[in-house]
Design a protein around this motif. Structure first.
Motif, PDB file in Angstrom:
ATOM      1  N   ARG A  38       4.405  10.868  -5.274  1.00  0.00           N
ATOM      2  CA  ARG A  38       5.709  11.312  -5.768  1.00  0.00           C
ATOM      3  C   ARG A  38       5.575  12.513  -6.719  1.00  0.00           C
ATOM      4  NH1 ARG A  38      10.467   8.872  -5.588  1.00  0.00           N
ATOM      5  NH2 ARG A  38       9.510   6.901  -5.033  1.00  0.00           N
ATOM      6  N   GLY A  39       4.602  12.463  -7.605  1.00  0.00           N
ATOM      7  CA  GLY A  39       4.396  13.580  -8.536  1.00  0.00           C
ATOM      8  C   GLY A  39       4.053  14.869  -7.813  1.00  0.00           C
ATOM      9  N   GLU A  40       3.180  14.772  -6.804  1.00  0.00           N
ATOM     10  CA  GLU A  40       2.827  15.949  -6.014  1.00  0.00           C
ATOM     11  C   GLU A  40       4.055  16.512  -5.304  1.00  0.00           C
ATOM     12  OE1 GLU A  40      -0.413  15.232  -3.300  1.00  0.00           O
ATOM     13  OE2 GLU A  40      -1.429  13.955  -4.772  1.00  0.00           O
ATOM     14  N   LEU A  41       4.860  15.627  -4.759  1.00  0.00           N
ATOM     15  CA  LEU A  41       6.058  16.067  -4.056  1.00  0.00           C
ATOM     16  C   LEU A  41       7.066  16.705  -5.005  1.00  0.00           C
ATOM     17  CD1 LEU A  41       6.555  13.092  -1.581  1.00  0.00           C
ATOM     18  CD2 LEU A  41       5.698  15.383  -1.065  1.00  0.00           C
ATOM     19  N   GLU A  42       7.219  16.133  -6.186  1.00  0.00           N
ATOM     20  CA  GLU A  42       8.132  16.718  -7.172  1.00  0.00           C
ATOM     21  C   GLU A  42       7.689  18.133  -7.545  1.00  0.00           C
ATOM     22  OE1 GLU A  42      11.022  15.721  -8.241  1.00  0.00           O
ATOM     23  OE2 GLU A  42      10.966  13.785  -7.236  1.00  0.00           O
ATOM     24  N   GLU A  43       6.379  18.332  -7.699  1.00  0.00           N
ATOM     25  CA  GLU A  43       5.860  19.669  -8.021  1.00  0.00           C
ATOM     26  C   GLU A  43       6.137  20.640  -6.873  1.00  0.00           C
ATOM     27  OE1 GLU A  43       4.338  22.942  -9.735  1.00  0.00           O
ATOM     28  OE2 GLU A  43       4.819  21.040 -10.725  1.00  0.00           O
ATOM     29  N   ASP A  80       0.841  -1.204   0.000  1.00  0.00           N
ATOM     30  CA  ASP A  80       0.000   0.000   0.000  1.00  0.00           C
ATOM     31  C   ASP A  80       0.873   1.250   0.000  1.00  0.00           C
ATOM     32  OD1 ASP A  80      -2.435  -1.455   0.188  1.00  0.00           O
ATOM     33  OD2 ASP A  80      -2.160  -1.638   2.354  1.00  0.00           O
ATOM     34  N   TRP A  81       1.892   1.236   0.867  1.00  0.00           N
ATOM     35  CA  TRP A  81       2.775   2.396   0.937  1.00  0.00           C
ATOM     36  C   TRP A  81       3.481   2.626  -0.402  1.00  0.00           C
ATOM     37  CZ3 TRP A  81       3.170   6.552   3.725  1.00  0.00           C
ATOM     38  CH2 TRP A  81       4.299   7.347   3.591  1.00  0.00           C
ATOM     39  N   ALA A  82       3.942   1.559  -1.043  1.00  0.00           N
ATOM     40  CA  ALA A  82       4.636   1.688  -2.330  1.00  0.00           C
ATOM     41  C   ALA A  82       3.697   2.272  -3.383  1.00  0.00           C
ATOM     42  CB  ALA A  82       5.159   0.324  -2.783  1.00  0.00           C
ATOM     43  N   ARG A  83       2.461   1.790  -3.423  1.00  0.00           N
ATOM     44  CA  ARG A  83       1.488   2.282  -4.402  1.00  0.00           C
ATOM     45  C   ARG A  83       1.164   3.758  -4.145  1.00  0.00           C
ATOM     46  NH1 ARG A  83      -3.665   2.725  -3.591  1.00  0.00           N
ATOM     47  NH2 ARG A  83      -3.693   1.216  -1.889  1.00  0.00           N
ATOM     48  N   LEU A  84       0.901   4.096  -2.900  1.00  0.00           N
ATOM     49  CA  LEU A  84       0.558   5.473  -2.571  1.00  0.00           C
ATOM     50  C   LEU A  84       1.739   6.412  -2.762  1.00  0.00           C
ATOM     51  CD1 LEU A  84      -1.610   4.790   0.562  1.00  0.00           C
ATOM     52  CD2 LEU A  84      -2.396   5.692  -1.634  1.00  0.00           C
ATOM     53  N   SER A  85       2.929   5.948  -2.429  1.00  0.00           N
ATOM     54  CA  SER A  85       4.092   6.822  -2.581  1.00  0.00           C
ATOM     55  C   SER A  85       4.349   7.142  -4.050  1.00  0.00           C
ATOM     56  CB  SER A  85       5.326   6.220  -1.915  1.00  0.00           C
ATOM     57  OG  SER A  85       5.728   5.045  -2.565  1.00  0.00           O
ATOM     58  N   GLU A  86       4.025   6.217  -4.944  1.00  0.00           N
ATOM     59  CA  GLU A  86       4.156   6.506  -6.377  1.00  0.00           C
ATOM     60  C   GLU A  86       3.194   7.613  -6.793  1.00  0.00           C
ATOM     61  OE1 GLU A  86       6.064   5.802  -9.080  1.00  0.00           O
ATOM     62  OE2 GLU A  86       7.370   5.003  -7.522  1.00  0.00           O
TER      63      GLU A  86
END
Length: 164
Positions: free
Chosen positions: A98-103, A89-95
């Motif tokens: 990740r885009g939000e964090l990169e922005e 679950d953590w791996a799926r959610l972190s993916e």
């Protein structure tokens, strides 16, 4: 860190706090936001199942990387049968996150770079300062603080021009 006996299946708010590292007030807040749940004893004391430890750890880890609580709540609500998040679950959610964090990182770099420009300028000029007036279209035409020109209304019949 206090150990919780394996035979103990429910935790008091104090035990959950001590074990998770989250303040009691934070646990109450998480519960009010639907991130964790408790039951009540006959004496109206909160009791949490042991899996609340993992949920709290999940919430705190997501918060540390800047994920809003509403987004965390939505992620937890997607889990079947309100189960505890696992590694997958953590791996799926972190993916997804990740885009939000990169922005956000891009925005922070931009802010940092413009802040350096602003500090070297020191004037907070509307002509060049993207911090005090971002996306200012009029600032490209004129500088300084200006009132926007008012639109003149057509005079009412019988009134001289220029009178409101």
């Amino acid at each position: 860190m206090p150990q919780i006996p394996q035979s103990l299946h429910e935790l008091s708010v104090g035990q959950l706090s001590a074990r998770s590292g989250a303040a009691v007030s934070a646990l109450h807040f998480y519960e009010s936001k639907g991130l964790i749940a408790s039951t009540r004893t006959s004496g109206n004391q909160r009791r949490y199942t042991r899996d609340a430890l993992r949920r709290v750890a999940f919430v705190r880890a997501a918060q540390r990387v800047g994920i809003p609580l509403a987004t965390i709540r939505e992620a937890l609500a997607e889990l079947p049968d309100e189960r505890t998040p696992n590694r997958e679950d953590w791996a799926r959610l972190s993916e997804v996150w990740r885009g939000e964090l990169e922005e956000r990182i891009t925005q922070l770099h931009r802010l940092r770079d413009h802040l350096t420009d602003c500090i070297s300028c020191g004037c907070l000029s509307l002509e060049t300062c993207v911090l005090s007036n971002p996306d200012d279209v009029n600032g490209e035409k004129i500088t300084g603080s200006r009132l926007m020109p008012e639109r003149r209304r057509s005079p009412e019949p019988g009134q001289p021009p220029g009178q409101p």
